[in-house]
Design a protein around this motif. Sequence first.
Motif, PDB file in Angstrom:
ATOM      1  N   ARG A 336      14.117   3.502  -6.271  1.00 27.15           N
ATOM      2  CA  ARG A 336      12.684   3.478  -6.049  1.00 27.15           C
ATOM      3  C   ARG A 336      12.337   4.306  -4.806  1.00 27.15           C
ATOM      4  NH1 ARG A 336       7.804   0.445  -7.406  1.00 27.15           N
ATOM      5  NH2 ARG A 336       6.377   1.617  -6.119  1.00 27.15           N
ATOM      6  N   ARG A 349       3.026  11.846 -10.652  1.00 28.46           N
ATOM      7  CA  ARG A 349       4.095  11.129 -11.316  1.00 28.46           C
ATOM      8  C   ARG A 349       4.952  12.054 -12.172  1.00 28.46           C
ATOM      9  NH1 ARG A 349       5.474   5.901 -11.962  1.00 28.46           N
ATOM     10  NH2 ARG A 349       3.857   4.940 -10.717  1.00 28.46           N
TER      11      ARG A 349
ATOM     12  N   ASN B  84      -2.079   5.721   3.011  1.00 29.88           N
ATOM     13  CA  ASN B  84      -1.921   6.867   2.106  1.00 29.88           C
ATOM     14  C   ASN B  84      -1.918   6.415   0.652  1.00 29.88           C
ATOM     15  OD1 ASN B  84       0.573   5.701   1.985  1.00 29.88           O
ATOM     16  ND2 ASN B  84       1.726   7.605   2.113  1.00 29.88           N
ATOM     17  N   MET B  86      -0.142   4.359  -0.930  1.00 25.62           N
ATOM     18  CA  MET B  86       1.130   4.126  -1.628  1.00 25.62           C
ATOM     19  C   MET B  86       1.091   2.791  -2.358  1.00 25.62           C
ATOM     20  SD  MET B  86       3.329   6.488  -1.678  1.00 25.62           S
ATOM     21  CE  MET B  86       4.998   5.892  -1.934  1.00 25.62           C
ATOM     22  N   THR B  89       0.969   2.411  -6.215  1.00 28.80           N
ATOM     23  CA  THR B  89       2.124   2.442  -7.129  1.00 28.80           C
ATOM     24  C   THR B  89       2.706   1.055  -7.344  1.00 28.80           C
ATOM     25  OG1 THR B  89       3.717   2.776  -5.360  1.00 28.80           O
ATOM     26  CG2 THR B  89       2.751   4.752  -6.314  1.00 28.80           C
ATOM     27  N   ILE B  90       2.187   0.056  -6.621  1.00 29.04           N
ATOM     28  CA  ILE B  90       2.739  -1.293  -6.788  1.00 29.04           C
ATOM     29  C   ILE B  90       1.891  -2.062  -7.787  1.00 29.04           C
ATOM     30  CG2 ILE B  90       3.188  -3.479  -5.634  1.00 29.04           C
ATOM     31  CD1 ILE B  90       3.795  -1.840  -3.111  1.00 29.04           C
ATOM     32  N   GLU B  91       2.551  -2.570  -8.796  1.00 29.73           N
ATOM     33  CA  GLU B  91       1.875  -3.316  -9.842  1.00 29.73           C
ATOM     34  C   GLU B  91       1.185  -4.549  -9.236  1.00 29.73           C
ATOM     35  OE1 GLU B  91       0.820  -3.636 -13.744  1.00 29.73           O
ATOM     36  OE2 GLU B  91       2.112  -2.063 -12.918  1.00 29.73           O
TER      37      GLU B  91
END
Lengths: 456, 285
Positions: A336, A349, B84, B86, B89-91
Amino acid sequence: MNSLTVAALLLVFLGLAYQQGWSLSRRLATPEGRLHSRPAYHGSLVAIWTVAPALLILALWALFGNTASRAFIIANLPAELADQPASVIEPAIQRVRQIASGFGVAGDVQPYETAAGQALRQFQVIMSATVLAAAAAFAALSLYFARRRVALRLQARNEVERLVGYLLLACSAVAVLTTLGIVLSLVFEAARFFTFVSPADFFFGTVWNPRFSTTGAGSGQYGLLPLLWGTVMVAAIAMFVALPIGLMTAIYLSQYARPRVRNFVKPVIEILAGIPTIVYGFFALVTVGPFLASAGAAVGIDIRATSALTAGIVMGIMIIPFISSLSDDILRQVPRAMIDGSIGLGATRSETIKRVVLPAALPGIVGAFLLAVSRAIGETMIVVLAAGNSPFLRANPGEPISTVTVTIVNQLTGDQDFASPQSLVAFALGLTLFVMTLFLNMAALYIVRRFREQYE
Amino acid sequence: MTHNQETDTAAMNMSTSQFIEDQVTGSSRQLNEMKTRVTARDVNVFYGAKQALFDVSVNVPDKSVIAFIGPSGCGKSTFLRCLNRMNDTIEGCRVEGEIRLDGQDVYDPKIDVVELRARVGMVFQKPNPFPKSIFENVAYGPKIHGLASNKTDLEEIVVTSLKKASLFEEVKDRLHEPGTGLSGGQQQRLCIARAIAVSPEVILMDEPCSALDPIATAKIEELIDELRANFTIAIVTHSMQQAARVSQRTAFFHLGVLVEEGPTEQIFTAPSDKRTQDYVTGRFG
Ligand SMILES: Nc1ncnc2c1ncn2[C@@H]1O[C@H](COP(=O)(O)OP(=O)(O)O)[C@@H](O)[C@H]1O
Ligand SMILES: [Mg+2]
């Protein structure tokens, strides 16, 4: 021998021995002297030492019991029959065995056969009782000795650990020895085949026409190349279908799909992997073949219903789940942190997948691809039904072909004499196939392992 | 000496006006006069139903280092990742409130997230170089953003970035060997060079030294101090000494709340909140 009795006997001894070791060691423990190992280990150790010798006796009987009863039968047959060659004596022994088992035999039963059958029956009853008694006696004796070993300082825990190691070793030895046995039998039978046909004619021959064994031995032509060509062509078409679809599925599942979608899609794809290949085979024969033929006719291309194309496409569909689930596992192993690193630099992506994930996973994907190829090469049922069984060197995938696996099936089905080259060639073909898939698998495993090491 | 050279090359890479502005204000700059680069107002972050940050408001001043400290699990990384996006991207992660970079709303649906992340670079806890060559690692960002028009340009960007990350001297003879073959500290500096290569305005660092030995850590800290001349830096650290060494301002987080924020000396010597006092004197966390 009644296997239920044997199992019951072993279980009784197992339980008894465990209980003995357990309670004995518990009684030894005093406030001053601590046991080296917990009672459970003493129980296990006594149980192992009790049951192991009995198992050994039973194993010996399983190995040599058949030889013993055979010798007994021969001794009970009339002397003039016992001197006959194997082709006469083997069926006779078989008949006696069947009479003894009580299922009866076809044709008239000779008085000497009945007598031998009854004698064999008695022999079997006595022998199984003897073996059972011997096993029980050994178990009891070893229980006695194992009990005497139980002591405060006995390192039962370490000893059990060592014995478990041997047990596991023995189990893996079974797999290794079986493989070795199969390979050896392939090699020896193939060597017998090569006494009829020279290896050069086999490996480099371009004509496959084995004839029938009834028309005389060694009169056919056994050229491997048409079959090999068919195998390669079908596998190539299959990979052409399976690789893009499987890989994209894997990319979707590992990188894009939300957990809920993934949890639904992944099992469904795995169901695809569980469909028996014979089902794919008649799917190819009944649906895909005619469809391709009519589609080809509509655009003016001659495609036969059973052809390399039909078999290859359906085999590709069969392999999709294989590629997608292997590649999915590999893609998910890309850390990750690496993906975050790319996203954190402002990559999208798909840029991340193209530039970071896929290159990092490439060796693993190549490995998955090679494993899939070796499956395609060994696949049988689909090609038997849908490739047309026509062993000629042809470049057009719309024409029927034959493959190594199909030919093995052909050569071994029907009433065949297993000493003729027509049958023995199957072993040479099998050996060829085995060597090919062996090398593919080894290459694949090597590549996959290298890839794993990269991410600890 | 090398220090000066490096800041010079760094400066050359920037626009002239900014360069002059820096020269003029650089030395006489006072902490309380600093321009604000990033402002966060009432930021709440949820992971599913669980709230990780509560009404966090903080200003990140330009061309300086702000440290986020606090016991582990208090939401420092979560806050850093908001800056930023980020967290996208975390569910199941949801961000509320307002975060502005140079006055522009970071969570505006119309904003280009890709461009935002090029402007706000990030360095992670564990060095995460790509399994590519050292050169390709640094060239990665410029390539995807099309920053170099030809090969010479690209080489120049790579070399200047490596120099700014004080890594060039160590790797100049093996630019085409894998980045994963470097030591941990070198890998982390490679990751910093990689972030610098896209000329970000802000660099976020999430415990950049936690996987490194003391010597490598000292090098990175020195580097952060140099980078301050050209970049705005927000660093998460669990080491209070590190915060004291590298930062001008410090923000203390506790249980998802920003307890206190101020000049670093003040936080460590005269904190106004009891919880901060307890934490910096090592009474908990
Ligand atoms: N991906 C995630 N999913 C759910 N909860 C998370 C996630 N990341 C962090 N959290 C929770 O949010 C809180 C703050 O975490 P984090 O920002 O990582 O703390 P810190 O960096 O200060 O140690 C913790 O309680 C943590 O359990
Ligand atoms: Mg953290």
